[in-house]
Structures are given as structure tokens and as C-alpha cells.
Write a protein that holds these residues in place. Sequence first.
Motif, PDB file in Angstrom:
ATOM      1  N   VAL A   1       0.884  -1.164  -0.042  1.00 33.28           N
ATOM      2  CA  VAL A   1       0.032  -0.242  -0.058  1.00 33.28           C
ATOM      3  C   VAL A   1       0.771   1.348  -0.041  1.00 33.28           C
ATOM      4  CG1 VAL A   1      -2.043  -1.094   1.041  1.00 33.28           C
ATOM      5  CG2 VAL A   1      -0.350  -0.051   2.560  1.00 33.28           C
ATOM      6  N   SER A   2       2.108   1.177   0.179  1.00 35.08           N
ATOM      7  CA  SER A   2       2.994   2.364   0.251  1.00 35.08           C
ATOM      8  C   SER A   2       4.598   1.745   0.311  1.00 35.08           C
ATOM      9  CB  SER A   2       3.083   3.208   1.455  1.00 35.08           C
ATOM     10  OG  SER A   2       3.507   2.765   2.500  1.00 35.08           O
ATOM     11  N   ARG A   3       5.277   2.596  -0.510  1.00 38.70           N
ATOM     12  CA  ARG A   3       6.786   2.091  -0.862  1.00 38.70           C
ATOM     13  C   ARG A   3       7.401   3.480  -0.681  1.00 38.70           C
ATOM     14  NH1 ARG A   3       8.151   0.062  -6.804  1.00 38.70           N
ATOM     15  NH2 ARG A   3      10.124   1.344  -7.050  1.00 38.70           N
ATOM     16  N   ASN A   4       8.513   3.315  -0.338  1.00 33.81           N
ATOM     17  CA  ASN A   4       9.556   4.383   0.003  1.00 33.81           C
ATOM     18  C   ASN A   4      11.118   3.798  -0.427  1.00 33.81           C
ATOM     19  OD1 ASN A   4      11.349   6.482   0.736  1.00 33.81           O
ATOM     20  ND2 ASN A   4      10.791   6.298   2.966  1.00 33.81           N
ATOM     21  N   ASP A   5      11.553   4.528  -1.440  1.00 33.21           N
ATOM     22  CA  ASP A   5      12.964   4.130  -2.107  1.00 33.21           C
ATOM     23  C   ASP A   5      14.061   5.380  -1.391  1.00 33.21           C
ATOM     24  OD1 ASP A   5      11.871   1.801  -3.221  1.00 33.21           O
ATOM     25  OD2 ASP A   5      11.482   3.123  -5.198  1.00 33.21           O
ATOM     26  N   ALA A   6      13.567   6.006  -1.035  1.00 37.29           N
ATOM     27  CA  ALA A   6      14.507   7.258  -0.368  1.00 37.29           C
ATOM     28  C   ALA A   6      14.934   7.084   0.869  1.00 37.29           C
ATOM     29  CB  ALA A   6      13.563   8.507  -0.737  1.00 37.29           C
ATOM     30  N   ILE A   7      15.611   6.037   1.104  1.00 39.10           N
ATOM     31  CA  ILE A   7      16.182   5.360   2.413  1.00 39.10           C
ATOM     32  C   ILE A   7      17.675   6.286   2.704  1.00 39.10           C
ATOM     33  CG2 ILE A   7      16.848   3.654   3.842  1.00 39.10           C
ATOM     34  CD1 ILE A   7      13.976   3.552   2.977  1.00 39.10           C
TER      35      ILE A   7
ATOM     36  N   ARG B   1      14.283  -0.604   0.085  1.00 42.45           N
ATOM     37  CA  ARG B   1      13.104  -0.128   0.065  1.00 42.45           C
ATOM     38  C   ARG B   1      12.212  -0.317   1.210  1.00 42.45           C
ATOM     39  NH1 ARG B   1      10.795  -2.463  -5.174  1.00 42.45           N
ATOM     40  NH2 ARG B   1      11.810  -0.620  -6.202  1.00 42.45           N
ATOM     41  N   ALA B   2      11.547   0.542   1.619  1.00 42.30           N
ATOM     42  CA  ALA B   2      10.604   0.395   2.783  1.00 42.30           C
ATOM     43  C   ALA B   2       9.154   0.111   2.468  1.00 42.30           C
ATOM     44  CB  ALA B   2      10.618   1.357   3.796  1.00 42.30           C
ATOM     45  N   ILE B   3       8.708  -0.785   2.619  1.00 42.73           N
ATOM     46  CA  ILE B   3       7.132  -0.947   2.466  1.00 42.73           C
ATOM     47  C   ILE B   3       6.131  -1.316   3.269  1.00 42.73           C
ATOM     48  CG2 ILE B   3       7.881  -1.825   0.063  1.00 42.73           C
ATOM     49  CD1 ILE B   3       6.976  -4.475   1.272  1.00 42.73           C
ATOM     50  N   VAL B   4       5.109  -0.988   3.291  1.00 40.64           N
ATOM     51  CA  VAL B   4       3.980  -1.461   4.130  1.00 40.64           C
ATOM     52  C   VAL B   4       2.612  -1.997   3.350  1.00 40.64           C
ATOM     53  CG1 VAL B   4       2.034  -0.458   5.831  1.00 40.64           C
ATOM     54  CG2 VAL B   4       4.260   0.865   5.419  1.00 40.64           C
ATOM     55  N   LEU B   5       2.617  -3.133   3.853  1.00 43.05           N
ATOM     56  CA  LEU B   5       1.604  -4.112   3.160  1.00 43.05           C
ATOM     57  C   LEU B   5       0.186  -3.994   3.882  1.00 43.05           C
ATOM     58  CD1 LEU B   5       3.476  -7.608   3.372  1.00 43.05           C
ATOM     59  CD2 LEU B   5       3.458  -5.859   1.607  1.00 43.05           C
ATOM     60  N   GLU B   6      -0.954  -4.259   3.037  1.00 44.32           N
ATOM     61  CA  GLU B   6      -2.063  -3.649   3.407  1.00 44.32           C
ATOM     62  C   GLU B   6      -2.788  -4.569   4.723  1.00 44.32           C
ATOM     63  OE1 GLU B   6      -4.679  -5.167   0.045  1.00 44.32           O
ATOM     64  OE2 GLU B   6      -4.351  -7.454   0.506  1.00 44.32           O
ATOM     65  N   ASN B   7      -1.876  -5.589   5.242  1.00 45.88           N
ATOM     66  CA  ASN B   7      -2.194  -6.232   6.404  1.00 45.88           C
ATOM     67  C   ASN B   7      -1.504  -5.420   7.458  1.00 45.88           C
ATOM     68  OD1 ASN B   7       0.369  -6.807   6.327  1.00 45.88           O
ATOM     69  ND2 ASN B   7       0.077  -9.177   6.367  1.00 45.88           N
TER      70      ASN B   7
ATOM     71  N   LEU C   1      11.628  -3.715   5.404  1.00 48.58           N
ATOM     72  CA  LEU C   1      12.807  -3.169   4.755  1.00 48.58           C
ATOM     73  C   LEU C   1      13.255  -4.221   4.043  1.00 48.58           C
ATOM     74  CD1 LEU C   1      14.571  -0.676   4.384  1.00 48.58           C
ATOM     75  CD2 LEU C   1      15.853  -1.654   6.254  1.00 48.58           C
ATOM     76  N   LEU C   2      13.421  -3.977   2.520  1.00 46.35           N
ATOM     77  CA  LEU C   2      13.892  -4.822   1.643  1.00 46.35           C
ATOM     78  C   LEU C   2      15.380  -4.245   1.358  1.00 46.35           C
ATOM     79  CD1 LEU C   2      10.733  -5.134  -0.791  1.00 46.35           C
ATOM     80  CD2 LEU C   2      11.452  -6.456   1.155  1.00 46.35           C
ATOM     81  N   VAL C   3      16.275  -5.143   1.313  1.00 53.75           N
ATOM     82  CA  VAL C   3      17.668  -4.814   1.157  1.00 53.75           C
ATOM     83  C   VAL C   3      18.128  -5.688   0.043  1.00 53.75           C
ATOM     84  CG1 VAL C   3      19.957  -4.558   2.213  1.00 53.75           C
ATOM     85  CG2 VAL C   3      17.964  -4.089   3.610  1.00 53.75           C
ATOM     86  N   SER C   4      18.840  -5.048  -1.117  1.00 52.37           N
ATOM     87  CA  SER C   4      19.328  -5.735  -2.324  1.00 52.37           C
ATOM     88  C   SER C   4      20.824  -5.721  -2.271  1.00 52.37           C
ATOM     89  CB  SER C   4      18.610  -5.297  -3.522  1.00 52.37           C
ATOM     90  OG  SER C   4      19.095  -6.002  -4.487  1.00 52.37           O
ATOM     91  N   ASP C   5      21.410  -6.638  -2.175  1.00 60.63           N
ATOM     92  CA  ASP C   5      22.920  -6.525  -2.433  1.00 60.63           C
ATOM     93  C   ASP C   5      23.334  -7.497  -3.424  1.00 60.63           C
ATOM     94  OD1 ASP C   5      25.758  -6.615  -2.150  1.00 60.63           O
ATOM     95  OD2 ASP C   5      25.699  -6.991  -0.003  1.00 60.63           O
ATOM     96  N   GLU C   6      23.735  -6.855  -4.520  1.00 59.87           N
ATOM     97  CA  GLU C   6      24.447  -8.000  -5.850  1.00 59.87           C
ATOM     98  C   GLU C   6      25.531  -8.670  -5.338  1.00 59.87           C
ATOM     99  OE1 GLU C   6      26.910  -4.785  -8.594  1.00 59.87           O
ATOM    100  OE2 GLU C   6      24.676  -4.516  -8.570  1.00 59.87           O
ATOM    101  N   HIS C   7      26.140  -8.351  -4.434  1.00 61.91           N
ATOM    102  CA  HIS C   7      27.488  -9.100  -4.214  1.00 61.91           C
ATOM    103  C   HIS C   7      27.276 -10.137  -3.120  1.00 61.91           C
ATOM    104  CE1 HIS C   7      29.482  -5.926  -6.257  1.00 61.91           C
ATOM    105  NE2 HIS C   7      29.055  -5.322  -5.545  1.00 61.91           N
ATOM    106  N   ALA C   8      26.170 -10.476  -2.513  1.00 64.92           N
ATOM    107  CA  ALA C   8      25.418 -11.211  -1.509  1.00 64.92           C
ATOM    108  C   ALA C   8      25.722 -12.714  -1.931  1.00 64.92           C
ATOM    109  CB  ALA C   8      24.230 -10.752  -0.900  1.00 64.92           C
ATOM    110  N   ASP C   9      26.043 -13.707  -1.187  1.00 66.90           N
ATOM    111  CA  ASP C   9      26.089 -15.209  -1.819  1.00 66.90           C
ATOM    112  C   ASP C   9      24.667 -15.654  -1.361  1.00 66.90           C
ATOM    113  OD1 ASP C   9      26.844 -15.237   0.848  1.00 66.90           O
ATOM    114  OD2 ASP C   9      28.420 -16.743   0.420  1.00 66.90           O
TER     115      ASP C   9
END
Length: 121
Positions: free
Chosen positions: A7-13, A24-30, A35-43
Motif C-alpha cells: 500500500v506504500s513504498r519508499n525508496d528514499a532511504i 526499499r521500505a514498504i507497508v503491506l495492506e495487512n 525493509l527490503l535490502v538488495s546486495d548484488e554481491h551477496a552469496d
Amino acid sequence: MVASSVVSRNDAITKSPLDDRQYRAIVLENGLNALLVSDEHADKCAASLDIAVGAMTGPRDMPGLAHFCEHMLFLGTDKYPAENEFQKYIAMHGGQSNAITYSDHTNYYFEVAPAYLEVRE
């Protein structure tokens, strides 16, 4: 199981200039905040869920309820109905899972090789 919609998303962390991960911070309808974290170097891919219910927050007439619920998670789900089936899947694909109950919160977590993390958009 029905997935909740975002229901809401914030990429300006705000982060350190030396941090090359994406957030990316998100809020779900529930009402769940994530907080979602993406690291292309992670194994590994990983997830952790912390809920504000622990050993000291359960009903007085049911001591140990939070810890009991922690263990119930590992007995089976709709997708992985057999006991320990989820843990076996994770272990077969280079990961691990566990949970811990503290006095005021409970944390569930897992990690797995990136190719074996199911992602829904």
C-alpha cells in the motif's frame, strides 16, 4: 494463502555514501512494515521477521505460548506440509533457518542460495 498487496513504498532511504546496497521500505495492506535490502554481491538471500510478542508478553494462564508458536511454525505449512519440509528445502539449497523467543519479541529467519528464493511481485 493470499498475499498482501503493497500500500506504500519508499525508496528514499538515508544511508552511508559508502553503502552500495539498494533499500526499499514498504507497508503491506495487512499493516506489516518491511525493509527490503538488495546486495548484488551477496552469496545468500535472507529474510527475518521480528514480532513484538515474547515469553513475557503471553497470557498469564498460558506461559510459554510465544515459544510454543515459534515451534509450531516448523511443523508444516500449506506449501511445505510435512514436518521440517521447509528446513530440508532450505538446507538442500545452501541455507539455514531458525527462530528465537526473547522476553519481549520473537524472531524468525532464514537464508538460502539466491536461485532458490521464490520472489513474488
